[in-house]
Design an enzyme around this catalytic site. Structure first.
Site, mmCIF file in Angstrom:
data_model
loop_
_atom_site.group_PDB
_atom_site.id
_atom_site.type_symbol
_atom_site.label_atom_id
_atom_site.label_comp_id
_atom_site.label_asym_id
_atom_site.label_seq_id
_atom_site.Cartn_x
_atom_site.Cartn_y
_atom_site.Cartn_z
ATOM 1 C CE1 TYR A 63 2.135 -7.630 1.264
ATOM 2 C CE2 TYR A 63 3.921 -6.354 0.322
ATOM 3 C CZ TYR A 63 3.004 -6.548 1.321
ATOM 4 O OH TYR A 63 2.942 -5.662 2.369
ATOM 5 C CG HIS A 121 3.450 -9.298 6.845
ATOM 6 N ND1 HIS A 121 3.548 -9.649 5.519
ATOM 7 C CD2 HIS A 121 2.670 -8.195 6.857
ATOM 8 C CE1 HIS A 121 2.860 -8.794 4.780
ATOM 9 N NE2 HIS A 121 2.312 -7.901 5.574
#
Ligand SMILES: NC(=O)c1ccc[n+]([C@@H]2O[C@H](COP(=O)([O-])OP(=O)(O)OC[C@H]3O[C@@H](n4cnc5c(N)ncnc54)[C@H](OP(=O)(O)O)[C@@H]3O)[C@@H](O)[C@H]2O)c1
Length: 286
Positions: A63, A121
């Site tokens: 991110y 992730h």
């Protein structure tokens, strides 16, 4: 969908927790910061969330805003142990040593000495078990208080359950009424193995907020459709991670602890399943 393992105890506020293995407690509501721009926007979103009682932030290396999350935490002045921080190892960093290195980069960017929850992730084929060994090392050395996975479907989870020394504490998957039925198998497998399910994109990335059945349920409670989606997740004993960079929405998304969806409303919402996938589809990853 089996609900036999659900607790049916209403959480009382955003800092209320659910238990993870190893005695770790996870706050039921977390602020998501995917696509929350690096810099002031993320820093202010984190501060706004902590100001209205959030005690859980969900970020990821990919991110690009871990440093801003860290600044927001320090701006607020809360003790480190009062806020639960999740971050995630990205696909390019799979492998034993590269996962340890990625963790260290995230830890430094966040400016913390440990992370509360570290997640894989995405279940990158061929290498994810090696990555999991590094996750286990981070757990054993106390650098991560809990470890888990994200986007793991049944076949990914079964493989991990066969090989893990330490089982994951969390499986973070896309979940809302619009795919709940379609994910029944992975939710059941997770729960049977003591793995807390965390819905990401609980607001469907905004796509379904005007859907008529959802609008009708929200009107019945004089609430927003976003609040109903978050309440739905909480009533299923799920940890919800709504994202917003707007202080008013961040506050509204946490104002969900003084109304209850009826069993009929929960069933109506559960029946909205259309196998919605708003991002990458993990079911197609071998
Ligand atoms: N593990 C993974 O692979 C994965 C993937 C996706 C997401 N996640 C995590 O889950 C978090 C949430 O998912 P998400 O960001 O995909 O989507 P989401 O939370 O379902 O939806 C976010 C969108 O809804 C808007 N929104 C927020 N509150 C609102 C409200 N009260 N009324 C109207 N619109 C509202 C936001 O806009 P504004 O910001 O403009 O308010 C944003 O466009 C992420 O931030 C991330 O932490 C994880």
């Amino acid at each position: 969908m089996s609900t036999s393992t659900e607790r049916h105890r209403a959480p009382t506020g955003p800092a209320d927790t659910l238990p993870l293995r190893g005695g770790v407690q996870i706050p039921v509501l977390g602020l998501g910061v995917f696509r929350s721009p690096a810099g002031r926007a993320t820093r202010q979103a984190v501060t706004a969330a902590l100001d209205v009682g959030y005690r859980h932030i969900d970020t990821a290396a990919v991110y690009g805003n871990e440093a801003d999350v860290g600044h927001g935490l320090r701006d607020n002045g809360l003790d480190r142990d009062q806020v639960f921080i999740t971050t995630k190892v990205w696909n390019a960093d799979h492998g034993y040593q590269s996962t340890l290195d990625a963790f260290e980069r995230s830890r430094r960017l966040l400016g913390v000495d440990h992370v509360d929850l570290y997640l894989i992730h995405w279940p990158v084929p061929g290498i994810r078990l090696e990555t999991w060994r590094a996750m286990e090392h981070l757990l054993e050395t106390g650098k991560a208080r809990a470890i888990g996975v994200s986007n793991y479907m049944v076949h990914h989870l079964e493989e991990l359950l066969d090989h893990a020394q330490h089982l994951p504490s969390v499986n973070q998957i896309e979940l809302s009424p619009y795919n709940y039925g379609s994910r029944a198998d992975v939710i059941d497998l997770s729960r049977k193995n003591g793995i807390q399910v965390e819905p990401y994109s609980p607001l469907t990335k905004g796509r379904k907020l005007d859907d008529p059945p959802l609008v009708r349920t929200a009107a019945a409670h004089q609430r927003s459709t976003a609040q109903v989606l978050i309440r739905w997740a909480l009533q299923h004993d799920l940890v919800a991670l709504p994202k917003s960079t707007h202080a008013d929405r961040i506050a509204g998304n946490a104002d969900v602890f003084d109304f209850t969806l009826t069993d009929t409303e929960m069933e109506t919402l559960d029946a909205l399943d259309e196998n919605l996938v708003t991002g990458w589809d993990p079911t197609t990853t071998p």
